[in-house]
Structures are given as C-alpha cells and as structure tokens.
Design an enzyme around this catalytic site. Structure first.
Site, PDB file in Angstrom:
ATOM      1  N   LYS A 121      34.080 -49.517 -10.900  1.00 29.73           N
ATOM      2  CA  LYS A 121      34.516 -48.675  -9.779  1.00 29.73           C
ATOM      3  C   LYS A 121      33.463 -48.597  -8.676  1.00 29.73           C
ATOM      4  O   LYS A 121      33.778 -48.731  -7.490  1.00 29.73           O
ATOM      5  CB  LYS A 121      34.868 -47.282 -10.314  1.00 29.73           C
ATOM      6  CG  LYS A 121      35.370 -46.298  -9.277  1.00 29.73           C
ATOM      7  CD  LYS A 121      36.142 -45.150  -9.906  1.00 29.73           C
ATOM      8  CE  LYS A 121      35.582 -44.609 -11.181  1.00 29.73           C
ATOM      9  NZ  LYS A 121      34.229 -44.077 -11.128  1.00 29.73           N
ATOM     10  N   THR A 139      31.085 -50.736  -8.117  1.00 28.20           N
ATOM     11  CA  THR A 139      30.955 -52.073  -7.543  1.00 28.20           C
ATOM     12  C   THR A 139      32.046 -52.317  -6.503  1.00 28.20           C
ATOM     13  O   THR A 139      31.783 -52.856  -5.420  1.00 28.20           O
ATOM     14  CB  THR A 139      31.025 -53.139  -8.651  1.00 28.20           C
ATOM     15  OG1 THR A 139      29.975 -52.889  -9.595  1.00 28.20           O
ATOM     16  CG2 THR A 139      30.868 -54.538  -8.085  1.00 28.20           C
ATOM     17  N   ARG A 180      27.595 -41.089  -5.653  1.00 28.43           N
ATOM     18  CA  ARG A 180      26.736 -40.148  -6.372  1.00 28.43           C
ATOM     19  C   ARG A 180      25.396 -40.793  -6.721  1.00 28.43           C
ATOM     20  O   ARG A 180      25.275 -42.004  -6.764  1.00 28.43           O
ATOM     21  CB  ARG A 180      27.416 -39.704  -7.666  1.00 28.43           C
ATOM     22  CG  ARG A 180      28.627 -38.812  -7.467  1.00 28.43           C
ATOM     23  CD  ARG A 180      29.360 -38.568  -8.762  1.00 28.43           C
ATOM     24  NE  ARG A 180      29.968 -39.800  -9.265  1.00 28.43           N
ATOM     25  CZ  ARG A 180      30.430 -39.955 -10.503  1.00 28.43           C
ATOM     26  NH1 ARG A 180      30.333 -38.971 -11.376  1.00 28.43           N
ATOM     27  NH2 ARG A 180      30.981 -41.094 -10.874  1.00 28.43           N
ATOM     28  N   LYS A 238      24.879 -46.241 -20.764  1.00 28.24           N
ATOM     29  CA  LYS A 238      25.890 -46.472 -19.731  1.00 28.24           C
ATOM     30  C   LYS A 238      25.361 -47.318 -18.579  1.00 28.24           C
ATOM     31  O   LYS A 238      26.062 -48.098 -17.963  1.00 28.24           O
ATOM     32  CB  LYS A 238      26.400 -45.126 -19.194  1.00 28.24           C
ATOM     33  CG  LYS A 238      27.536 -45.245 -18.185  1.00 28.24           C
ATOM     34  CD  LYS A 238      28.037 -43.868 -17.781  1.00 28.24           C
ATOM     35  CE  LYS A 238      29.198 -43.978 -16.802  1.00 28.24           C
ATOM     36  NZ  LYS A 238      28.762 -44.499 -15.492  1.00 28.24           N
ATOM     37  N   ALA A 268      31.731 -36.021 -14.243  1.00 23.76           N
ATOM     38  CA  ALA A 268      33.155 -35.973 -13.910  1.00 23.76           C
ATOM     39  C   ALA A 268      34.011 -35.401 -15.028  1.00 23.76           C
ATOM     40  O   ALA A 268      35.159 -35.044 -14.797  1.00 23.76           O
ATOM     41  CB  ALA A 268      33.657 -37.371 -13.554  1.00 23.76           C
ATOM     42  N   PHE A 319      35.057 -41.565 -13.401  1.00 22.71           N
ATOM     43  CA  PHE A 319      36.011 -41.924 -14.453  1.00 22.71           C
ATOM     44  C   PHE A 319      37.387 -42.246 -13.880  1.00 22.71           C
ATOM     45  O   PHE A 319      37.503 -42.740 -12.761  1.00 22.71           O
ATOM     46  CB  PHE A 319      36.060 -40.830 -15.523  1.00 22.71           C
ATOM     47  CG  PHE A 319      34.759 -40.601 -16.226  1.00 22.71           C
ATOM     48  CD1 PHE A 319      34.027 -41.675 -16.733  1.00 22.71           C
ATOM     49  CD2 PHE A 319      34.237 -39.331 -16.385  1.00 22.71           C
ATOM     50  CE1 PHE A 319      32.802 -41.482 -17.384  1.00 22.71           C
ATOM     51  CE2 PHE A 319      33.019 -39.130 -17.035  1.00 22.71           C
ATOM     52  CZ  PHE A 319      32.313 -40.205 -17.536  1.00 22.71           C
ATOM     53  N   PHE A 361      37.007 -60.294 -13.215  1.00 24.22           N
ATOM     54  CA  PHE A 361      35.827 -60.723 -13.953  1.00 24.22           C
ATOM     55  C   PHE A 361      35.854 -62.253 -14.085  1.00 24.22           C
ATOM     56  O   PHE A 361      36.934 -62.864 -14.071  1.00 24.22           O
ATOM     57  CB  PHE A 361      35.792 -60.080 -15.346  1.00 24.22           C
ATOM     58  CG  PHE A 361      35.278 -58.661 -15.356  1.00 24.22           C
ATOM     59  CD1 PHE A 361      34.242 -58.294 -16.202  1.00 24.22           C
ATOM     60  CD2 PHE A 361      35.817 -57.693 -14.528  1.00 24.22           C
ATOM     61  CE1 PHE A 361      33.766 -56.979 -16.228  1.00 24.22           C
ATOM     62  CE2 PHE A 361      35.345 -56.390 -14.533  1.00 24.22           C
ATOM     63  CZ  PHE A 361      34.314 -56.033 -15.387  1.00 24.22           C
ATOM     64  N   TRP A 420      32.020 -58.467  -7.027  1.00 23.82           N
ATOM     65  CA  TRP A 420      30.834 -58.645  -7.870  1.00 23.82           C
ATOM     66  C   TRP A 420      30.227 -60.016  -7.617  1.00 23.82           C
ATOM     67  O   TRP A 420      29.018 -60.164  -7.463  1.00 23.82           O
ATOM     68  CB  TRP A 420      31.207 -58.500  -9.347  1.00 23.82           C
ATOM     69  CG  TRP A 420      30.044 -58.650 -10.276  1.00 23.82           C
ATOM     70  CD1 TRP A 420      29.173 -57.679 -10.692  1.00 23.82           C
ATOM     71  CD2 TRP A 420      29.588 -59.870 -10.899  1.00 23.82           C
ATOM     72  NE1 TRP A 420      28.221 -58.212 -11.530  1.00 23.82           N
ATOM     73  CE2 TRP A 420      28.446 -59.552 -11.675  1.00 23.82           C
ATOM     74  CE3 TRP A 420      30.040 -61.190 -10.876  1.00 23.82           C
ATOM     75  CZ2 TRP A 420      27.760 -60.504 -12.421  1.00 23.82           C
ATOM     76  CZ3 TRP A 420      29.351 -62.145 -11.604  1.00 23.82           C
ATOM     77  CH2 TRP A 420      28.224 -61.797 -12.374  1.00 23.82           C
TER      78      TRP A 420
END
Length: 561
Positions: free
Chosen positions: A76, A78, A99, A110, A278, A306, A386, A414
């Site tokens: 998200k 990215t 954030r 994470k 979140a 999230f 991906f 990405w």
C-alpha cells in the site's frame, strides 16, 4: 551493476539522486522562512504556512487503502509513493502524505513504511530510524504524564486517585513483550506507591492520536487536557487537566507537531508525519500534514493503515470528521499473491499459478469494494503487480474487477517507479472528473454507541450483529453519564480478517463481533471498542530484523530492508 529486481530497497535508496530539501520546498511554494532544516534532505514546516494559505482552494484528496493484509504483502505504501510520482509524470502537481514508521515494526518483523523498490521516500534510513525525533518527543510527553501521576499519588494524592484504576500506561517505541505487565513502586516508601502498570508501544499512545488529529498548538493542548488517566475512589474520571499537566506536555511536543517534508526517489514532495496504529487507533498521518499538502498541490495522495475495514473506515469516520476532508477518490490496492492466500493457498506455494484460488480469494476484495461504495466515493482498484505474478493471474483479476463494473488499473511502481503508475493516475483523473458523488459517513456521531458499532459491523465488516460483554454494557452506561457517547467509534480489531477472528480469511459471513470492553480516548476524540486480542505492545519474532542490521566504518547502513 545488478539488475533492478536484485537490488534491495536500501541499495536503491542509497543510489537516489536527492535534491536539497530547500529546492523541493521552493518548487511547491513554501517560503524559506517557513522551513526548519534538519540537515540537507529533511525539514519541518512551520504551521504559519497554513495561516498564509488559509484562503487558497484545496486540491483533490485521494485515499489509498487495501484488501485485508496477509503475510504475502500488499504494498500500500509503495503504491501511494508510486502514484504520487506518476501524477507528476502526467503533468499533475502532486504531494504524498504518509505516516512515520515505528521502530518497533522496523526492528521486529513487519519492516518500515517508506515504500519499496523504485517507489520510496528518502532519506529512507533516516525515515525508518529516528527521523526528526517526533516519536521520541511523544514518548517523553507520554511518560512525563506517567511520572506526574505517580508523583501525585506519592505526594498526598489530593485527587484521591485509586491506584488500582490508573489506566495510563507507560510507552516505549520498541517491541518488548516483557514490559506488557509490570509492578512499579517497589523498594520501600520513598520509591513510590506500589501498583500494577505496563508499557504500550509509543504509536499506540493517545498522545500520538492527538498529535495527528490536532489542528494547531492550542487544539493540541486542549485535547491533551481531556485525556482520562485514572479514576478516583468514587469512580469519577481524573484527567490531565485535573493534574495540570497539559502545558508541560504541549511544550514537549512544540516541534513534533510541525509536519516533516522529504521527497521520493523521483523528487516528488512528501510529508511524513505522525504514526498512529490502525487497529487500535485511527491509522492515518497528521491532519496538519495533509492540510498543507492540499493547499500546495493539485493532487494529494495519502494512505490509511491496513485494509479498508480498518484504515479507510476510520479515515472517513474519525479523520474526516475532525479535519473536514472531502476525498475525491479512493484507491484499493490488491495483489494476486494476497488474494491467493485469501483463497486458501499457503505462503510457500504462492509462486505456483493458481487461478482458482485467486477467484475464491477475490471475495475479500469484493467486500472492500462494496464498503467504499457504501461511503459514496468513487474508487479504482490498483492491481499491484509482483514480478512472479503470471499473465493469466493478472488478467483474471483485472477481468473479475471489470465484471463488477469497477475501474481498475495495473500498477508496476515497485519495479518502474512513477512510469509504472501512470495508468493508475490517468484512471483516477478520469474517475474524479466524471464523478458527482460525495462522501457520506455510515453513522451519525449522535447515534448511540451501540448503533454506531452495529453500523460498522454490518456495513463495513459484513457481519450480522454485535455482542457486548457485561463489562462493555456497564461501560456504555458510564460513558453516557460522562457525556462521552457522542464521539466517533474506533474499532480495535485484528487486521487479518473482516471478523474479529484472525483465522477467518476471505469474506466470512454470518459472524458477530464481540466487544469485550471500551477505552475512552477523550483527548483524541473517540471511543475505542476492543475486540479479540489486539496487542498494544507487540513482541519480537524468533529472529528479529534487527539481527540483520549493521553499519560499516563509513557510516553505510546495511540490512535495514
């Protein structure tokens, strides 16, 4: 030189051609005297900017949200970074607002929150470590209050605080399970009054939520004064104002409240400020940072933590409620990998093509599409591609979204940076220009606490109802008596499932949400409804990410990501 796909995020970031932050700021209309430099590539922006631009029309606001997260990753942040870069590629003036990463996840499992690949914010190492010290300032302000509470009890306890009912824990910006439950004040009379206590992670602090929802220093101080820290022997709430601590806390936050300005790999301006969780708080960056971006750019791209059931719901019901946001569009990020996991595929088998599992897992994305539709805001599904996704899988997901009559675009940010997001940016421009929709909340804050929770459970989670424990029922009556029942609800729920059971992936049906207790976050301006077993102080994994990190004699960091 290695191929792009073989470079780590930190290796890509270390090759970045950054502009001096003064050049970035001047490019978006920030005056030099409104900038407070933290070296060459990061700065804080004075709140005077908002006063100067008060009458300037806001640009368009785009919220990036996602499907329910899985260990496969959704990307998200990215996509948020890549989309901001893509808008500039198609000739639109864009700023992103994110954030700040917490050291807990960064040192744990994470990872950071600076994007990835060729869609990152830089200087990445600084952002993922101490940055400009905001989180440390919040830690200090929070713990200063903790010390003042215990000192008050020790020095005669004029407010008759019941030491068994102190609800204000201490905080630390690291994962440390050993500190979840502790006993303080041991060692005799001069060491304080013994009582049970504990630590939360700093980003779970109400002070963090307050910093992100305040519209200035005065509002910050007033919100701090309303924090409920304990109850007295008559079970009446004790606040920061009762202790007289709001002034000291506010001055400790006088610099932290100013938004931080950095840039992306492609020199797109980025505000990185604030970082509330979140699943136990509202999960969005500061209102002040987003408001600055809206005044300075044609398009502001921000994200919420999230999936749409947590971050987006709270963005609309909490952040927008206090900030007056009028979002123009939403991006729902989905990946083939994550949807295959929602369809029952193990993480170890995600590299194998499985169109059938993708179709099954699509139900999760479909519910999040339904949720955003209920808020009345146009959206585009971003398929975050991906490198190992097959053509069959990507095309199948594209077709499934199209069959539902929704807009969709493939994002390859990405691997390709802004160039990989131009299709998504153009699709958003078209959707925004055609839309006549306006944001509509799913409940009114003046409804009862029970009605507000039921509205969230039925409309956002797809559940059939709510069950309240006897403790939660008693708290509702107490909150009504205190006049707290007209605040937004902040659901503390697992991020992994639409339900309160993290093992129920996909789109579960027929479930109820059990609220075990409530927590008053009166300073922040919401009531937290606790479900399941949501951790406010995470623990470290068996092999923390910190064990892979190092720095050489030249100051070059390795293994951060």
């Amino acid at each position: 030189m290695a191929e792009k796909s073989f470079l780590t995020d930190i290796e890509i970031a270390q090759q970045a051609n950054m502009k001096k932050i003064t050049e970035v700021s001047r490019g978006i209309g920030i005056d030099d005297e409104e900038l407070e430099l933290y070296g060459n590539y990061k700065a804080k922006v004075s709140l005077d900017l908002l006063k100067r631009l008060h009458d300037k029309e806001d640009g368009k606001l785009i919220l990036v949200t996602a499907i329910s997260p899985t260990p496969a990753g959704e990307g998200k942040s990215t996509v948020t970074v890549g989309l901001g870069q893509a808008f500039n590629k198609i000739g639109k003036k864009a700023i992103i607002a994110l954030r700040e990463p917490s050291l807990g996840p960064s040192m744990g499992i994470k990872g950071g929150a600076a994007g990835g690949g060729y869609s990152q914010v830089v200087p990445m190492e600084d952002i993922n470590l101490h940055f400009t010290g905001d989180i440390h300032a919040i830690t200090t302000a929070h713990n200063a209050l903790s010390a003042l509470i215990d000192n008050h009890i020790q020095q005669g306890n004029e407010l008759n605080i019941d030491s068994r009912r102190v609800i204000w824990k201490r905080v630390l910006d690291l994962n440390d399970r050993a500190l979840r439950n502790i006993v303080i004040g041991l060692g005799g009379p001069i060491q304080g009054v013994p009582r049970e206590d504990g630590f939360d992670i700093t980003v779970a602090s109400e002070v963090m939520a307050i910093l992100c929802l305040a519209d200035g220093l005065q509002d910050l101080k007033e919100r701090l004064s309303r924090i409920v820290v304990a109850y007295n022997y008559e079970k009446q709430p004790i606040t920061v104002k009762d202790l007289g601590a709001q002034g000291a806390m506010a001055l400790l936050l006088k610099d932290a409240i100013k938004p931080n300005l950095v840039q992306t790999l492609e020199n797109t301006p980025a505000f990185i400020h604030g970082g509330p969780f979140a699943n136990i708080a509202h999960g969005t960056n500061s209102i002040l940072a987003t408001k600055m971006a809206l005044k300075l750019a044609d398009y502001t791209v921000t994200e919420a933590g999230f999936g749409a059931d947590l971050g987006a719901e709270k963005f609309f019901h909490i952040a927008s409620h206090y900030a007056g946001y009028k979002p123009s569009a939403v991006v729902i990020v989905a990946t083939v990998r994550a949807l295959k996991m929602h369809g029952g595929v193990a993480k170890t088998d995600l590299g194998i093509e499985n169109v059938e599992a993708l179709r099954k897992g699509f139900a999760n994305l479909e519910k999040h599409m339904d949720t955003i539709g209920r808020f009345g805001i146009p959206f585009v599904v971003a398929i975050n591609r991906f490198v190992n996704d097959t053509e069959n899988e990507v095309q199948e997901l594209f077709n499934l979204v199209k069959e539902k009559g929704a807009s969709v675009a493939i994002a390859e940010v990405w691997e390709k940076g802004g160039d990989g997001g131009t299709a998504l940016a153009n699709e958003l421009v078209n959707v925004i220009e055609k839309s006549q929709k306006t944001h509509a909340p799913l409940y009114n804050v003046n409804q009862s606490i029970e009605e507000k929770i039921e509205a969230i459970v039925k409309n956002v989670y797809g559940g059939i109802g709510v069950e309240l424990t006897s403790k939660a029922k008693k708290q509702i009556q107490d909150f009504k008596a205190a006049g707290w029942d007209n605040l937004p609800i902040c659901m503390a729920k697992t991020q992994y499932s639409l339900s309160d059971d993290p093992s129920l992936l996909g789109r579960p049906e027929g479930f109820k949400i059990t609220v075990r207790e409530f927590k008053p976050s009166i300073g922040a301006g919401f009531i937290v409804a606790l479900t399941g077993d949501v951790m406010t102080m995470p623990g470290l994994p068996k092999k923390p990410a910190a064990l892979n990190m190092d720095i050489d004699e030249n100051g070059v960091i390795k293994g951060l990501f």
